[in-house]
Design a protein around this motif. Structure first.
Motif, PDB file in Angstrom:
ATOM      1  N   ARG A  14       0.831  -1.211   0.000  1.00 27.87           N
ATOM      2  CA  ARG A  14       0.000   0.000   0.000  1.00 27.87           C
ATOM      3  C   ARG A  14       0.865   1.260   0.000  1.00 27.87           C
ATOM      4  O   ARG A  14       0.626   2.190  -0.772  1.00 27.87           O
ATOM      5  CB  ARG A  14      -0.939   0.020   1.207  1.00 27.87           C
ATOM      6  CG  ARG A  14      -1.744   1.324   1.314  1.00 27.87           C
ATOM      7  CD  ARG A  14      -2.578   1.373   2.582  1.00 27.87           C
ATOM      8  NE  ARG A  14      -1.862   1.116   3.809  1.00 27.87           N
ATOM      9  CZ  ARG A  14      -1.146   2.030   4.479  1.00 27.87           C
ATOM     10  NH1 ARG A  14      -1.004   3.252   4.011  1.00 27.87           N
ATOM     11  NH2 ARG A  14      -0.555   1.716   5.619  1.00 27.87           N
ATOM     12  N   GLU A  18       0.961   4.164  -2.794  1.00 31.76           N
ATOM     13  CA  GLU A  18       0.672   5.550  -2.417  1.00 31.76           C
ATOM     14  C   GLU A  18       1.848   6.454  -2.774  1.00 31.76           C
ATOM     15  O   GLU A  18       1.650   7.593  -3.218  1.00 31.76           O
ATOM     16  CB  GLU A  18       0.345   5.641  -0.925  1.00 31.76           C
ATOM     17  CG  GLU A  18      -1.017   5.072  -0.573  1.00 31.76           C
ATOM     18  CD  GLU A  18      -1.285   5.036   0.919  1.00 31.76           C
ATOM     19  OE1 GLU A  18      -0.364   5.315   1.720  1.00 31.76           O
ATOM     20  OE2 GLU A  18      -2.433   4.712   1.294  1.00 31.76           O
ATOM     21  N   GLU A  65      -7.479  -3.367   0.296  1.00 32.11           N
ATOM     22  CA  GLU A  65      -8.474  -2.419  -0.218  1.00 32.11           C
ATOM     23  C   GLU A  65      -7.875  -1.026  -0.350  1.00 32.11           C
ATOM     24  O   GLU A  65      -8.127  -0.312  -1.327  1.00 32.11           O
ATOM     25  CB  GLU A  65      -9.708  -2.407   0.684  1.00 32.11           C
ATOM     26  CG  GLU A  65     -10.552  -3.665   0.546  1.00 32.11           C
ATOM     27  CD  GLU A  65     -11.636  -3.791   1.603  1.00 32.11           C
ATOM     28  OE1 GLU A  65     -11.652  -2.988   2.575  1.00 32.11           O
ATOM     29  OE2 GLU A  65     -12.477  -4.697   1.465  1.00 32.11           O
ATOM     30  N   ALA A  66      -7.067  -0.627   0.621  1.00 35.92           N
ATOM     31  CA  ALA A  66      -6.383   0.672   0.542  1.00 35.92           C
ATOM     32  C   ALA A  66      -5.373   0.669  -0.602  1.00 35.92           C
ATOM     33  O   ALA A  66      -5.225   1.673  -1.320  1.00 35.92           O
ATOM     34  CB  ALA A  66      -5.705   0.996   1.868  1.00 35.92           C
ATOM     35  N   GLU A  68      -5.650  -1.069  -3.308  1.00 33.76           N
ATOM     36  CA  GLU A  68      -6.446  -1.000  -4.535  1.00 33.76           C
ATOM     37  C   GLU A  68      -6.849   0.444  -4.851  1.00 33.76           C
ATOM     38  O   GLU A  68      -6.804   0.871  -6.003  1.00 33.76           O
ATOM     39  CB  GLU A  68      -7.686  -1.880  -4.398  1.00 33.76           C
ATOM     40  CG  GLU A  68      -8.535  -1.936  -5.653  1.00 33.76           C
ATOM     41  CD  GLU A  68      -9.746  -2.834  -5.491  1.00 33.76           C
ATOM     42  OE1 GLU A  68     -10.147  -3.438  -6.492  1.00 33.76           O
ATOM     43  OE2 GLU A  68     -10.292  -2.931  -4.366  1.00 33.76           O
ATOM     44  N   ARG A  69      -7.212   1.200  -3.822  1.00 31.83           N
ATOM     45  CA  ARG A  69      -7.549   2.619  -4.026  1.00 31.83           C
ATOM     46  C   ARG A  69      -6.328   3.400  -4.512  1.00 31.83           C
ATOM     47  O   ARG A  69      -6.432   4.244  -5.406  1.00 31.83           O
ATOM     48  CB  ARG A  69      -8.100   3.229  -2.738  1.00 31.83           C
ATOM     49  CG  ARG A  69      -9.505   2.760  -2.409  1.00 31.83           C
ATOM     50  CD  ARG A  69     -10.122   3.537  -1.251  1.00 31.83           C
ATOM     51  NE  ARG A  69      -9.383   3.393   0.006  1.00 31.83           N
ATOM     52  CZ  ARG A  69      -9.576   2.407   0.876  1.00 31.83           C
ATOM     53  NH1 ARG A  69     -10.462   1.476   0.648  1.00 31.83           N
ATOM     54  NH2 ARG A  69      -8.878   2.371   1.999  1.00 31.83           N
ATOM     55  N   ALA A  70      -5.162   3.103  -3.955  1.00 32.46           N
ATOM     56  CA  ALA A  70      -3.931   3.764  -4.393  1.00 32.46           C
ATOM     57  C   ALA A  70      -3.605   3.388  -5.839  1.00 32.46           C
ATOM     58  O   ALA A  70      -3.172   4.233  -6.628  1.00 32.46           O
ATOM     59  CB  ALA A  70      -2.771   3.405  -3.463  1.00 32.46           C
ATOM     60  N   LEU A  72      -5.778   2.543  -8.143  1.00 36.70           N
ATOM     61  CA  LEU A  72      -6.746   3.259  -8.977  1.00 36.70           C
ATOM     62  C   LEU A  72      -6.298   4.708  -9.181  1.00 36.70           C
ATOM     63  O   LEU A  72      -6.379   5.250 -10.289  1.00 36.70           O
ATOM     64  CB  LEU A  72      -8.135   3.207  -8.346  1.00 36.70           C
ATOM     65  CG  LEU A  72      -9.244   3.930  -9.102  1.00 36.70           C
ATOM     66  CD1 LEU A  72      -9.420   3.356 -10.509  1.00 36.70           C
ATOM     67  CD2 LEU A  72     -10.546   3.845  -8.329  1.00 36.70           C
ATOM     68  N   ARG A  73      -5.794   5.323  -8.121  1.00 32.89           N
ATOM     69  CA  ARG A  73      -5.280   6.692  -8.243  1.00 32.89           C
ATOM     70  C   ARG A  73      -4.096   6.736  -9.207  1.00 32.89           C
ATOM     71  O   ARG A  73      -4.000   7.638 -10.043  1.00 32.89           O
ATOM     72  CB  ARG A  73      -4.865   7.225  -6.872  1.00 32.89           C
ATOM     73  CG  ARG A  73      -4.409   8.659  -6.915  1.00 32.89           C
ATOM     74  CD  ARG A  73      -4.180   9.223  -5.529  1.00 32.89           C
ATOM     75  NE  ARG A  73      -3.761  10.608  -5.650  1.00 32.89           N
ATOM     76  CZ  ARG A  73      -2.772  11.138  -4.969  1.00 32.89           C
ATOM     77  NH1 ARG A  73      -2.113  10.430  -4.075  1.00 32.89           N
ATOM     78  NH2 ARG A  73      -2.444  12.397  -5.147  1.00 32.89           N
ATOM     79  N   ARG A  76      -5.450   6.505 -12.740  1.00 31.99           N
ATOM     80  CA  ARG A  76      -6.057   7.769 -13.184  1.00 31.99           C
ATOM     81  C   ARG A  76      -5.000   8.819 -13.494  1.00 31.99           C
ATOM     82  O   ARG A  76      -5.080   9.521 -14.501  1.00 31.99           O
ATOM     83  CB  ARG A  76      -7.027   8.281 -12.121  1.00 31.99           C
ATOM     84  CG  ARG A  76      -8.284   7.474 -12.048  1.00 31.99           C
ATOM     85  CD  ARG A  76      -9.206   7.991 -10.977  1.00 31.99           C
ATOM     86  NE  ARG A  76     -10.431   7.218 -10.946  1.00 31.99           N
ATOM     87  CZ  ARG A  76     -11.230   7.137  -9.908  1.00 31.99           C
ATOM     88  NH1 ARG A  76     -10.942   7.807  -8.796  1.00 31.99           N
ATOM     89  NH2 ARG A  76     -12.325   6.419  -9.949  1.00 31.99           N
TER      90      ARG A  76
END
Length: 119
Positions: A14, A18, A65-66, A68-70, A72-73, A76
């Motif tokens: 993660r 990040e 999950e965190a 995965e959000r990173a 996705l960022r 993008r």
């Protein structure tokens, strides 16, 4: 299997993602290069997840999950950067096959020197 090892590895994953996202967001090439090594190390350290106790499994799930959000960022930001490069090259009529942006766009005629695009 040591459950704390799994949690530590997912935390590293993660943090590496990040770090990559932050480096892309602030155009820090050195940070992006550093995050590549951190990602490689974090992925190599991930143990098999079978047999984790419930508490460890929950902690690993939260970290993944965190992560995965990173990720996705990162996607993008990477997509936005690709669009920016493509539009910049197109505005100059560049056709650089080595960059992967091989579809040449016609040069923008003088008088229409700007692009009105949001990135």
């Amino acid at each position: 299997m040591d459950g704390s090892r799994a949690v530590t590895a997912t935390i590293r994953l993660r943090l590496a993602l990040e770090g990559a996202a932050e480096a892309m967001a602030h155009a820090q090439v050195e940070g992006l290069l550093a995050s590549e090594g951190a990602l490689e190390f974090a992925l190599a350290e991930l143990p098999p997840m079978q047999g984790l106790p419930d508490t460890e499994r929950d902690a690993v799930r939260r970290e993944l999950e965190a992560a995965e959000r990173a990720l996705l960022r990162c996607r993008r930001l990477g997509s936005t950067l690709s669009d920016y490069v493509r539009l910049t090259l197109a505005s100059h009529g560049a056709n650089d096959a080595s960059s992967g942006y091989s579809q040449a766009a016609p040069r923008i005629r003088s008088g229409h020197a700007g692009l009105n695009a949001r990135v």
